[in-house]
Scaffold this motif. Structure first.
Motif, PDB file in Angstrom:
ATOM      1  N   UNK A  58      -7.039  -6.812 -12.457  1.00 24.07           N
ATOM      2  CA  UNK A  58      -6.224  -7.708 -13.278  1.00 24.07           C
ATOM      3  C   UNK A  58      -4.918  -7.062 -13.716  1.00 24.07           C
ATOM      4  N   UNK A  59      -4.812  -5.737 -13.530  1.00 25.01           N
ATOM      5  CA  UNK A  59      -3.610  -4.997 -13.918  1.00 25.01           C
ATOM      6  C   UNK A  59      -3.131  -4.139 -12.743  1.00 25.01           C
ATOM      7  N   UNK A  60      -1.820  -3.855 -12.715  1.00 25.42           N
ATOM      8  CA  UNK A  60      -1.259  -2.990 -11.665  1.00 25.42           C
ATOM      9  C   UNK A  60      -1.904  -1.611 -11.667  1.00 25.42           C
ATOM     10  N   UNK A  61      -2.068  -1.020 -12.844  1.00 24.60           N
ATOM     11  CA  UNK A  61      -2.627   0.340 -12.930  1.00 24.60           C
ATOM     12  C   UNK A  61      -4.059   0.373 -12.420  1.00 24.60           C
ATOM     13  N   UNK A  62      -4.817  -0.666 -12.696  1.00 25.33           N
ATOM     14  CA  UNK A  62      -6.183  -0.746 -12.184  1.00 25.33           C
ATOM     15  C   UNK A  62      -6.180  -0.788 -10.656  1.00 25.33           C
ATOM     16  N   UNK A  63      -5.220  -1.494 -10.076  1.00 21.81           N
ATOM     17  CA  UNK A  63      -5.085  -1.553  -8.607  1.00 21.81           C
ATOM     18  C   UNK A  63      -4.766  -0.173  -8.049  1.00 21.81           C
ATOM     19  N   UNK A  64      -3.865   0.555  -8.696  1.00 22.54           N
ATOM     20  CA  UNK A  64      -3.517   1.905  -8.241  1.00 22.54           C
ATOM     21  C   UNK A  64      -4.725   2.834  -8.326  1.00 22.54           C
ATOM     22  N   UNK A  65      -5.499   2.738  -9.404  1.00 22.06           N
ATOM     23  CA  UNK A  65      -6.681   3.594  -9.540  1.00 22.06           C
ATOM     24  C   UNK A  65      -7.707   3.286  -8.449  1.00 22.06           C
ATOM     25  N   UNK A  66      -7.947   2.013  -8.181  1.00 21.99           N
ATOM     26  CA  UNK A  66      -8.917   1.637  -7.145  1.00 21.99           C
ATOM     27  C   UNK A  66      -8.487   2.119  -5.764  1.00 21.99           C
ATOM     28  N   UNK A  67      -7.192   2.043  -5.481  1.00 25.16           N
ATOM     29  CA  UNK A  67      -6.690   2.406  -4.156  1.00 25.16           C
ATOM     30  C   UNK A  67      -6.495   3.904  -3.972  1.00 25.16           C
ATOM     31  N   UNK A  68      -6.022   4.596  -4.995  1.00 24.07           N
ATOM     32  CA  UNK A  68      -5.570   5.979  -4.829  1.00 24.07           C
ATOM     33  C   UNK A  68      -6.456   7.054  -5.458  1.00 24.07           C
ATOM     34  N   UNK A  69      -7.488   6.681  -6.185  1.00 28.81           N
ATOM     35  CA  UNK A  69      -8.380   7.687  -6.784  1.00 28.81           C
ATOM     36  C   UNK A  69      -9.715   7.675  -6.044  1.00 28.81           C
ATOM     37  N   UNK A  70     -10.143   8.830  -5.593  1.00 28.07           N
ATOM     38  CA  UNK A  70     -11.341   8.958  -4.770  1.00 28.07           C
ATOM     39  C   UNK A  70     -12.391   9.802  -5.471  1.00 28.07           C
ATOM     40  N   UNK A  71     -13.640   9.383  -5.340  1.00 23.81           N
ATOM     41  CA  UNK A  71     -14.770  10.153  -5.828  1.00 23.81           C
ATOM     42  C   UNK A  71     -15.925   9.809  -4.894  1.00 23.81           C
ATOM     43  N   UNK A  72     -16.362  10.764  -4.105  1.00 22.13           N
ATOM     44  CA  UNK A  72     -17.364  10.476  -3.078  1.00 22.13           C
ATOM     45  C   UNK A  72     -18.413  11.573  -3.027  1.00 22.13           C
ATOM     46  N   UNK A  73     -19.676  11.149  -2.972  1.00 23.82           N
ATOM     47  CA  UNK A  73     -20.771  12.096  -2.767  1.00 23.82           C
ATOM     48  C   UNK A  73     -20.886  12.393  -1.282  1.00 23.82           C
ATOM     49  N   UNK A  74     -21.084  13.660  -0.962  1.00 22.25           N
ATOM     50  CA  UNK A  74     -21.226  14.091   0.427  1.00 22.25           C
ATOM     51  C   UNK A  74     -22.587  14.740   0.575  1.00 22.25           C
ATOM     52  N   UNK A  75     -23.360  14.244   1.523  1.00 19.50           N
ATOM     53  CA  UNK A  75     -24.683  14.803   1.804  1.00 19.50           C
ATOM     54  C   UNK A  75     -24.570  15.767   2.969  1.00 19.50           C
ATOM     55  N   UNK A  91      -5.032 -17.652  -9.970  1.00 22.21           N
ATOM     56  CA  UNK A  91      -5.883 -17.177 -11.055  1.00 22.21           C
ATOM     57  C   UNK A  91      -5.122 -17.301 -12.383  1.00 22.21           C
ATOM     58  N   UNK A  92      -5.663 -18.052 -13.356  1.00 22.11           N
ATOM     59  CA  UNK A  92      -4.950 -18.235 -14.627  1.00 22.11           C
ATOM     60  C   UNK A  92      -4.819 -16.955 -15.456  1.00 22.11           C
ATOM     61  N   UNK A  93      -5.621 -15.920 -15.142  1.00 22.19           N
ATOM     62  CA  UNK A  93      -5.534 -14.649 -15.874  1.00 22.19           C
ATOM     63  C   UNK A  93      -4.373 -13.790 -15.383  1.00 22.19           C
ATOM     64  N   UNK A  94      -3.780 -14.168 -14.247  1.00 22.72           N
ATOM     65  CA  UNK A  94      -2.707 -13.370 -13.650  1.00 22.72           C
ATOM     66  C   UNK A  94      -1.399 -14.156 -13.743  1.00 22.72           C
ATOM     67  N   UNK A  95      -0.373 -13.494 -14.255  1.00 28.11           N
ATOM     68  CA  UNK A  95       0.920 -14.162 -14.480  1.00 28.11           C
ATOM     69  C   UNK A  95       1.811 -14.209 -13.249  1.00 28.11           C
ATOM     70  N   UNK A  96       1.318 -13.777 -12.103  1.00 27.86           N
ATOM     71  CA  UNK A  96       2.155 -13.686 -10.907  1.00 27.86           C
ATOM     72  C   UNK A  96       1.606 -14.568  -9.794  1.00 27.86           C
ATOM     73  N   UNK A  97       2.495 -14.949  -8.908  1.00 34.32           N
ATOM     74  CA  UNK A  97       2.131 -15.794  -7.765  1.00 34.32           C
ATOM     75  C   UNK A  97       1.428 -14.989  -6.683  1.00 34.32           C
ATOM     76  N   UNK A  98       1.916 -13.770  -6.403  1.00 37.39           N
ATOM     77  CA  UNK A  98       1.335 -12.905  -5.366  1.00 37.39           C
ATOM     78  C   UNK A  98       0.597 -11.772  -6.070  1.00 37.39           C
ATOM     79  N   UNK A 144       3.712  -4.871  -8.461  1.00 36.69           N
ATOM     80  CA  UNK A 144       3.630  -6.296  -8.132  1.00 36.69           C
ATOM     81  C   UNK A 144       4.936  -6.774  -7.504  1.00 36.69           C
ATOM     82  N   UNK A 145       6.045  -6.313  -8.017  1.00 32.85           N
ATOM     83  CA  UNK A 145       7.351  -6.732  -7.479  1.00 32.85           C
ATOM     84  C   UNK A 145       7.483  -6.331  -6.007  1.00 32.85           C
ATOM     85  N   UNK A 146       7.051  -5.096  -5.673  1.00 38.32           N
ATOM     86  CA  UNK A 146       7.142  -4.622  -4.283  1.00 38.32           C
ATOM     87  C   UNK A 146       6.151  -5.326  -3.376  1.00 38.32           C
TER      88      UNK A 146
END
Length: 171
Positions: free
Chosen positions: A110-127, A89-96, A44-46
């Motif tokens: 709602x959490x930094x770690x959740x953001x990292x998981x959404x952005x950097x963890x991949x799971x995709x079905x390939x047909x 958002x009142x659930x988030x303690x930060x401005x940005x 969040x700081x960065x």
């Protein structure tokens, strides 16, 4: 390993199974994570520092080359974005805060770690269509090329790695 290095880890191609449809499609599951420096600096700081300098998003471009016996049979291009924005958002303690766009769907972690998981963890079905395979044994692998541009908190980079081989038998 350099502490400023990022890497693709846990790259696995698995689950060769047939799925009944109009015609038989072969399904494989590709999963991997991006580890290292890029994951560590997505804080969040960065992203607040970046936002204050009008650097409002981080875009990951992922190119998947599906190979059969070393020959590319299909290429898939994926985009993931982290968009930094002003929140009340009142659930988030930060401005940005951050929004992650994954498969054209926005997510608001709602959490930094959740953001990292959404952005950097991949799971995709390939047909894989039957016409992309030859009779007999087919060795399927996926070559992953991942890139991002220069940002306030990270330099431009490209990562490349090839998955394990899954064997598909076609009658």
């Amino acid at each position: 390993m350099d502490e400023n290095e990022s890497r693709i880890s846990a790259l696995t191609l698995g689950g060769a199974q047939e799925r009944p449809m109009n015609e038989k499609l072969y399904m494989l599951t590709l999963s991997f994570s991006i580890e290292g420096f890029i994951r560590q600096v997505l804080t969040q700081k960065n992203w607040e520092k970046a936002y204050n300098k009008h650097d409002n998003s981080l875009r990951l471009t992922i190119k998947l080359d599906i190979k059969n016996n070393g020959r590319i049979i299909e290429s898939i291009k994926l985009i993931r974005k982290a968009i930094f924005f002003w929140t009340r958002n009142p659930k988030i303690d930060h401005r940005i805060w951050i929004m992650i766009v994954k498969d054209d769907t926005p997510f608001y972690p709602l959490e930094e770690e959740e953001a990292r998981q959404l952005l950097f963890d991949f799971n995709r079905d390939i047909e894989i269509k039957p016409e992309a395979l030859k009779k007999g044994k087919n060795n399927i692998a996926v070559f992953v090329e991942l890139s991002w541009g220069k940002h306030e908190f990270i330099e431009k980079n490209t990562l490349k790695k090839e998955s394990n081989i899954q064997q598909i038998e076609k009658d």
